[in-house]
Design an enzyme around this catalytic site. Structure first.
Site, PDB file in Angstrom:
ATOM      1  N   ASP A 121       0.826  -1.204   0.000  1.00 41.04           N
ATOM      2  CA  ASP A 121       0.000   0.000   0.000  1.00 41.04           C
ATOM      3  C   ASP A 121       0.865   1.260   0.000  1.00 41.04           C
ATOM      4  O   ASP A 121       2.066   1.208   0.266  1.00 41.04           O
ATOM      5  CB  ASP A 121      -0.909   0.009   1.235  1.00 41.04           C
ATOM      6  N   TYR A 164       6.125  -9.802   7.137  1.00 42.43           N
ATOM      7  CA  TYR A 164       6.039  -8.360   7.369  1.00 42.43           C
ATOM      8  C   TYR A 164       6.459  -8.038   8.799  1.00 42.43           C
ATOM      9  O   TYR A 164       6.303  -8.866   9.715  1.00 42.43           O
ATOM     10  CB  TYR A 164       4.604  -7.860   7.193  1.00 42.43           C
TER      11      TYR A 164
END
Length: 249
Positions: free
Chosen positions: A51, A109
């Site tokens: 994103d 992540y």
């Protein structure tokens, strides 16, 4: 021939991996650089999408290149040509059918938080000063392990066929004033990690109990989960592939 490129980038200046109507994505910058340097039209396919504002310590993309070229020379030229916020760490030849997106079997992540105001982590970690029960956050995170439907943490408008992910790791670690969440799975949904972190912070602050957290996961309703945390604390840190896709040289 097909090649895998290992890339890292500081995400602040970009709309994510893909370009948006009024913002430039990392993919477009890389394609432009390769096209100009190789003097042939190059399109790339990434291992996943990040994103806007999300950072990346390791990601891969593949590109098909017709001309012969010297990889060490291209690596130097590419890093000289690209902006300071993007770096290419390696170029490796792969099997012709290898796909950077579909061959990846595991992704990791990190979400980074600083508990004290720190000018040296500005834009690189979330400043969160409220008290947190990290043990409670880890107990909640542990319930995510295994294969589950994670629709409650996904953006509503997405083109996936299903919401099931196989979670390998979900853990918070403290190091002085710094707090880091590590999460590993075979795949992730759009906005998933930021929604999970936001909901776990609700657990840590006492707004959500462990039982309520489990109910949220079972609900499959995004409205039940917590708010997305800001993107600047999130990093795509590792993408794994089987060695068989790489050409031995």
């Amino acid at each position: 021939m097909r090649y895998f490129f290992e890339i890292a980038y500081h995400g602040a200046a970009y709309s994510g991996w893909q370009s948006q109507p009024n913002a430039v994505g990392v993919q477009a910058v890389v394609e432009d650089a390769l096209t100009k340097l190789l003097r042939e039209e190059i399109s790339v396919t990434g291992s996943g999408r990040t994103d806007a504002g999300v950072h990346c310590e390791q990601q891969f993309f593949h590109a098909d290149i017709e001309k012969d070229f010297d990889r060490p020379t291209l690596l130097v030229k590419l890093n000289s040509f690209l902006p300071k916020s993007i770096a290419i760490h390696a170029i490796r030849r792969v099997q012709p059918e290898a796909n950077a997106r579909y061959e990846a079997y595991e992704r990791t992540y990190h979400y980074r938080i600083t508990r004290v105001k720190d000018p040296f982590t500005e834009g690189l970690a979330l400043y969160y000063f409220r008290p947190l029960d990290v043990d409670a956050m880890n107990r909640a995170a542990a319930t995510l392990l295994g294969e589950h439907d994670f629709a409650c943490f996904s953006k509503v408008q997405t083109d996936v066929n299903h919401f099931r992910c196989d979670m390998k790791k979900a853990e918070w670690r403290e190091d002085g004033a710094r707090l880091e969440f590590t999460i590993t799975a075979n795949r992730f949904l759009r906005g998933m990690v930021r929604a999970i972190v936001g909901t776990l912070l609700d657990v840590g602050s006492g707004r959500t109990s462990l039982r309520e957290f489990q109910t949220i996961v079972q609900s499959r309703d995004r409205k039940q989960a917590g708010a997305n945390v800001p993107p600047h604390g999130l990093y795509l840190s590792r993408v794994k592939y089987h060695s068989r896709i790489f050409v031995k040289e």
